[in-house]
Design a protein around this motif. Structure first.
Motif, short mmCIF file in Angstrom:
data_model
loop_
_atom_site.label_atom_id
_atom_site.label_comp_id
_atom_site.label_asym_id
_atom_site.label_seq_id
_atom_site.Cartn_x
_atom_site.Cartn_y
_atom_site.Cartn_z
N MET A 134 42.00 39.66 31.80
CA MET A 134 40.93 40.24 32.59
C MET A 134 41.51 41.02 33.79
SD MET A 134 37.83 40.68 32.54
CE MET A 134 36.26 39.95 32.63
N ALA A 135 42.55 40.48 34.39
CA ALA A 135 43.17 41.16 35.53
C ALA A 135 43.74 42.50 35.11
CB ALA A 135 44.26 40.28 36.15
N ASP B 230 42.70 46.26 36.50
CA ASP B 230 43.69 47.24 36.97
C ASP B 230 43.53 48.57 36.24
OD1 ASP B 230 44.79 45.49 38.80
OD2 ASP B 230 46.48 44.92 37.50
N VAL B 231 43.36 48.49 34.92
CA VAL B 231 43.16 49.71 34.11
C VAL B 231 41.89 50.41 34.56
CG1 VAL B 231 42.65 50.56 31.79
CG2 VAL B 231 44.48 48.89 32.13
N LEU B 232 40.82 49.63 34.75
CA LEU B 232 39.55 50.22 35.20
C LEU B 232 39.73 50.93 36.53
CD1 LEU B 232 36.52 50.76 35.32
CD2 LEU B 232 36.22 48.43 36.19
N GLU B 233 40.41 50.31 37.46
CA GLU B 233 40.60 50.91 38.78
C GLU B 233 41.37 52.23 38.69
OE1 GLU B 233 39.62 51.45 42.51
OE2 GLU B 233 38.87 49.82 41.25
N THR B 234 42.40 52.25 37.85
CA THR B 234 43.20 53.47 37.66
C THR B 234 42.34 54.60 37.09
OG1 THR B 234 45.19 52.15 37.31
CG2 THR B 234 45.23 54.43 36.51
N VAL C 78 29.76 45.47 31.63
CA VAL C 78 29.90 45.72 30.19
C VAL C 78 31.18 45.09 29.67
CG1 VAL C 78 30.21 47.49 28.41
CG2 VAL C 78 28.53 47.84 30.22
N TYR C 79 32.29 45.28 30.40
CA TYR C 79 33.57 44.74 29.94
C TYR C 79 33.54 43.21 29.90
CZ TYR C 79 38.39 43.99 28.92
OH TYR C 79 39.54 43.59 28.29
N VAL C 80 32.98 42.59 30.92
CA VAL C 80 32.92 41.12 30.95
C VAL C 80 32.09 40.61 29.77
CG1 VAL C 80 31.97 39.16 32.24
CG2 VAL C 80 33.36 40.86 33.42
N THR D 218 43.61 47.55 25.76
CA THR D 218 42.82 47.37 26.98
C THR D 218 42.25 48.71 27.44
OG1 THR D 218 44.20 45.50 27.61
CG2 THR D 218 42.88 46.51 29.35
N GLU D 219 43.08 49.76 27.38
CA GLU D 219 42.63 51.08 27.83
C GLU D 219 41.43 51.57 27.02
OE1 GLU D 219 46.68 50.40 29.17
OE2 GLU D 219 45.78 50.26 27.18
#
Length: 182
Positions: A1-2, A6-10, A28-30, A43-44
């Motif tokens: 999840m972490a 991080d990917v989402l933030e980028t 949505v991701y959760v 993940t991306e």
């Protein structure tokens, strides 16, 4: 999840996503993670598909091509996983009218507010049946192209919208035809 956050933030920084879009994307991701849907997918790619849903749900849509490029994933794979999430989470992909894309596109193209107003007026004059079932970002790009009056090229708009120049030309022709009819 972490890693996903991080990917989402980028990606969110690259796409200049607002707080609401980020929150919707996390939701949505959760939901997908709790259903083990990301298993076996990068993940991306899963985060990018969540961004498609999150940005549309928040009213801040981004072109799928831009999301795919920002996430460094294939556009076809993004489309497929986005549809998969939609089906598995019973979350229909929200349709966003072309007007919803104008703010993002005009910011990327550095167009002034008068150009955006002209594009909004043009889109408002088009009969909804002309827009039905067609790519809204293509119509938004075409309207901005016509309203800009040569300030930007079709190639620039196609790049920002993530559509081909041929698709853009077809949408420009559709907009011109719709203007003549109204």
């Amino acid at each position: 999840m972490a890693e996903a956050l991080d990917v989402l933030e980028t990606i969110a920084k690259r796409l200049d996503l607002g707080r609401e879009a980020r929150e919707q994307t996390v939701e949505v991701y959760v939901e997908a993670a709790l259903s083990n849907l990301p298993d076996g997918r990068s993940t991306e790619l899963t985060v990018a598909a969540a961004i498609v849903h999150g940005t549309r749900a928040s009213g801040e849509p981004r072109p799928s091509g831009c999301i795919a490029e920002s996430a460094a994933v294939e556009a076809d794979s993004l489309h497929r996983v986005s549809n998969f999430l939609s089906r598995e989470l019973d979350r229909p992909v929200v349709f966003c009218p072309p007007e919803d894309y104008l703010e993002y596109l005009s910011g990327e193209l550095q167009l002034d507010t008068s150009t955006v107003a002209g594009a909004e007026q043009m889109l408002g004059a088009i009969d909804g049946s002309v827009l039905a079932g067609k790519d809204p970002v293509g119509f938004a790009g075409a309207a901005l192209y016509l309203a800009a009056g040569g300030e930007v090229t079709q190639r620039e708009i196609a790049r920002i919208t993530g559509i081909t120049t041929e698709t853009l030309r077809v949408r420009v022709r559709d907009c011109r035809t719709a203007e003549e009819v109204s």
